[in-house]
Design an enzyme around this catalytic site. Structure first.
Site, short mmCIF file in Angstrom:
data_model
loop_
_atom_site.label_atom_id
_atom_site.label_comp_id
_atom_site.label_asym_id
_atom_site.label_seq_id
_atom_site.Cartn_x
_atom_site.Cartn_y
_atom_site.Cartn_z
N LYS A 241 -96.99 -65.26 -22.04
CA LYS A 241 -96.35 -66.15 -23.01
C LYS A 241 -96.51 -67.64 -22.61
O LYS A 241 -96.92 -67.95 -21.50
CB LYS A 241 -94.87 -65.79 -23.13
C1 PLP Z 1 -94.09 -60.45 -26.08
C2 PLP Z 1 -93.31 -60.16 -27.28
C3 PLP Z 1 -92.14 -59.40 -27.27
C4 PLP Z 1 -91.66 -58.66 -26.07
O1 PLP Z 1 -91.55 -59.38 -24.92
P1 PLP Z 1 -91.70 -58.69 -23.48
O2 PLP Z 1 -91.15 -59.76 -22.59
O3 PLP Z 1 -93.15 -58.44 -23.23
O4 PLP Z 1 -90.88 -57.46 -23.48
C5 PLP Z 1 -91.42 -59.26 -28.44
N1 PLP Z 1 -91.84 -59.80 -29.58
C6 PLP Z 1 -92.97 -60.53 -29.65
C7 PLP Z 1 -93.37 -61.15 -30.94
C8 PLP Z 1 -93.76 -60.71 -28.52
O5 PLP Z 1 -94.91 -61.38 -28.61
#
Ligand code: PLP
Length: 399
Positions: free
Chosen positions: A186
Site C-alpha cells: 500500500k
Molecule cells: C489491501 C486491501 C484490503 C485489505 O488490506 P490487508 O491489509 O491486505 O488485509 C482491503 N480493501 C482493499 C480495497 C485493499 O486494497
C-alpha cells in the site's frame, strides 16, 4: 504506490526504539518501554492527518473492515452492499461476522454506482461499503444521501486511497467509519497493519475492545480488566506501528511523487482521443496511486495490456481477468468453499451470485487498464516511459 520502495533511515530509527526497549506489545509494560508508545503515537498522527476524532490500529486492512462492521453492531443476516470490483477482503470481512455481502455494479468511477446501490436496498440492508479502488473515490455525496434516506451506515474502504480527498475531507473521513490498510504494497506500509477512523465514540470504544479480546482497557492492570462482550485478537504490534509512524511522516512526499509521475503519464495518454480516463466525482482529488483508463473495446484493452507488458511498460493491470479483484474469479465465494460449514442461517441468506447480472460492471471493467504509479521511477525516465506507453497504445488502436 508501494511505500516499501522508499523504506529507509526513518523507518529503521523507529523500529530501533522498539528493539531497544524490547516491548513489542502495544498495551502495558509501562515501566519497560522508555516512553515509546508507537501504536498510540501513530493513532494520534493519523487522527490529525485524517481529521478524525478517533483512530484505532489493527493488524490488517481486512481486520479493520471486520472490526469496523462489528463496532457498529453488524452481525448475522445483516446485508452489506459492496462493489463487484474490489479486493476479496470486502466479502471476507462481511462473512466473518455472519453478515451477507450484496454485490452491486460499478460505474465509470470504477466504484459503486449510486443508482444500482439504491435498487439493491432491502429490509435487511444495514451498510453501504464503497471501495475507493486504485486511488479514487465513489460519489460519496450521492451515497450519503441514500444512507440518510434509508437509515444506513456509510463505511468507506479507503485502503487503496490514503491521502485522497473528497469535498475537502480526507478519504475515509466522510462516512460513519473509514478503513485503511498498511500492508506491504500500500501507499504507506507497516509491513502488515490497518486502521479504523470514526467520529463516533461508541464505535471507537467497541473497536478497541473488540480487537483485543473484548478487554475493556480500563485502568492499568490488564489482569483486572472486564469483558463487556466477546472479542478477538486483531492487535497491531509495536514493530509494525513503528514502521507506519515513519511512513506516515512521509505521506505528503509520497503523494507528491505519485502526482508528478501520474500527471506525466496522463498528459501523454490524453493526446490519444480514444483513451478515456476513469471519472472522478466532482470535488474529489485522487491520491494518484494508479492511472486508470478505458479503451474503446474489451478486445483492444486486452491487446493493449498484453503489448504494454511485452514492451517493458511494467505495472499495468487488466483487472477484468485478475484473480483477486473482480467478481468473475471469485469462485470460492460463489461456490461457498468454506473449510468448515457455514451457519445455515448465513447460507440461506446469501444471494445466488451466479445468477446475478453484472453486465454493467463488465462493460467498464472489460475496457479498463490501470497502471500502478511507482515512487521509485526516476523523474528523468518518466518522459521515456510516457512516450513508450503512448506508442504501444497507439499501435494497438491503429494496427
Ligand atoms: C489491501 C486491501 C484490503 C485489505 O488490506 P490487508 O491489509 O491486505 O488485509 C482491503 N480493501 C482493499 C480495497 C485493499 O486494497
Amino acid at each position: 504506490m508501494p511505500g516499501f520502495e522508499l523504506f529507509g533511515d526513518k523507518e529503521r530509527k523507529e523500529v530501533q526504539d522498539v528493539l531497544d526497549s524490547g516491548v513489542l506489545m502495544r498495551y502495558g509494560f509501562d515501566g519497560m518501554r522508555n516512553g515509546h508508545w508507537k501504536a498510540k503515537e501513530l493513532e494520534a498522527a493519523l487522527a490529525k492527518r485524517m481529521q478524525a476524532q478517533h483512530v484505532h490500529l489493527v493488524s490488517s486492512g481486512t481486520a479493520a473492515l471486520t472490526v469496523a462492521l462489528a463496532s457498529a453492531g453488524i452481525g448475522a443476516g445483516d446485508e452489506v452492499i459492496m462493489p463487484t470490483f474490489t479486493f476479496v477482503a470486502s466479502f471476507e470481512s462481511i462473512l466473518a461476522l455472519g453478515a451477507v455481502p450484496v454485490l452491486v455494479d460499478i460505474d465509470d468511477t470504477l466504484t459503486l454506482d449510486p443508482v444500482a446501490v439504491e435498487k439493491a436496498i432491502g429490509p435487511k440492508t444495514k451498510v453501504i461499503m464503497p471501495v475507493h479502488m486504485c486511488g479514487s473515490m465513489a460519489n460519496l455525496k450521492a451515497l450519503k444521501e441514500i444512507c440518510d434516506k434509508h437509515g444506513l451506515l456509510l463505511l468507506e474502504d479507503a485502503c487503496q486511497a490514503i491521502g485522497g480527498s473528497y469535498q475537502g475531507k480526507p478519504l475515509g473521513s466522510y462516512g460513519n467509519l473509514g478503513c485503511f490498510s498498511f500492508d506491504y504494497v500500500k501507499t504507506i506500509t507497516c509491513g502488515e497493519g490497518g486502521a479504523i477512523i470514526t467520529n463516533n465514540e461508541t464505535y471507537y470504544e467497541n473497536a478497541h475492545k473488540y480487537s483485543d479480546h473484548g478487554h475493556d482497557h480500563i485502568g492499568n492492570d490488564r489482569g483486572a480488566e472486564q469483558h463487556p462482550f466477546l472479542g478477538y485478537n486483531f492487535r497491531i504490534s509495536e514493530m509494525n506501528a513503528a514502521v507506519g509512524l515513519a511512513q506516515l511522516s512521509r505521506l505528503e512526499e509520497f503523494l507528491s511523487i505519485q502526482k508528478r509521475n501520474y500527471t506525466i503519464l496522463r498528459e501523454a495518454l490524453a493526446q490519444i482521443p480514444e483513451v478515456i480516463f476513469r471519472s472522478v466525482p466532482e470535488g474529489g482529488e485522487e491520491n494518484y496511486s494508479f492511472l486508470s483508463f478505458f479503451l474503446p473495446t474489451e478486445e483492444l484493452a486486452q491487446k493493449a495490456h498484453k503489448a504494454l507488458g511485452e514492451n517493458g511498460v511494467d505495472g499495468c493491470f487488466y483487472w477484468y481477468s485478475n484473480n483477486w479483484h473482480y467478481y468473475k474469479k471469485w469462485d470460492h465465494l460463489t461456490q461457498l468453499k468454506s473449510l468448515g460449514s457455514l451457519p445455515q442461517e448465513v447460507k440461506n441468506a446469501l444471494p445466488d451470485y451466479s445468477k446475478s447480472d453484472f453486465s454493467a460492471s463488465d462493460h467498464w471493467m472489460g475496457r479498463t487498464i490501470s497502471c500502478l504509479i511507482k515512487l521509485s521511477w526516476p523523474e528523468k525516465e518518466m518522459e521515456e516511459r510516457a512516450l513508450k506507453m503512448v506508442s504501444v497504445v497507439q499501435d494497438t488502436l491503429f494496427n
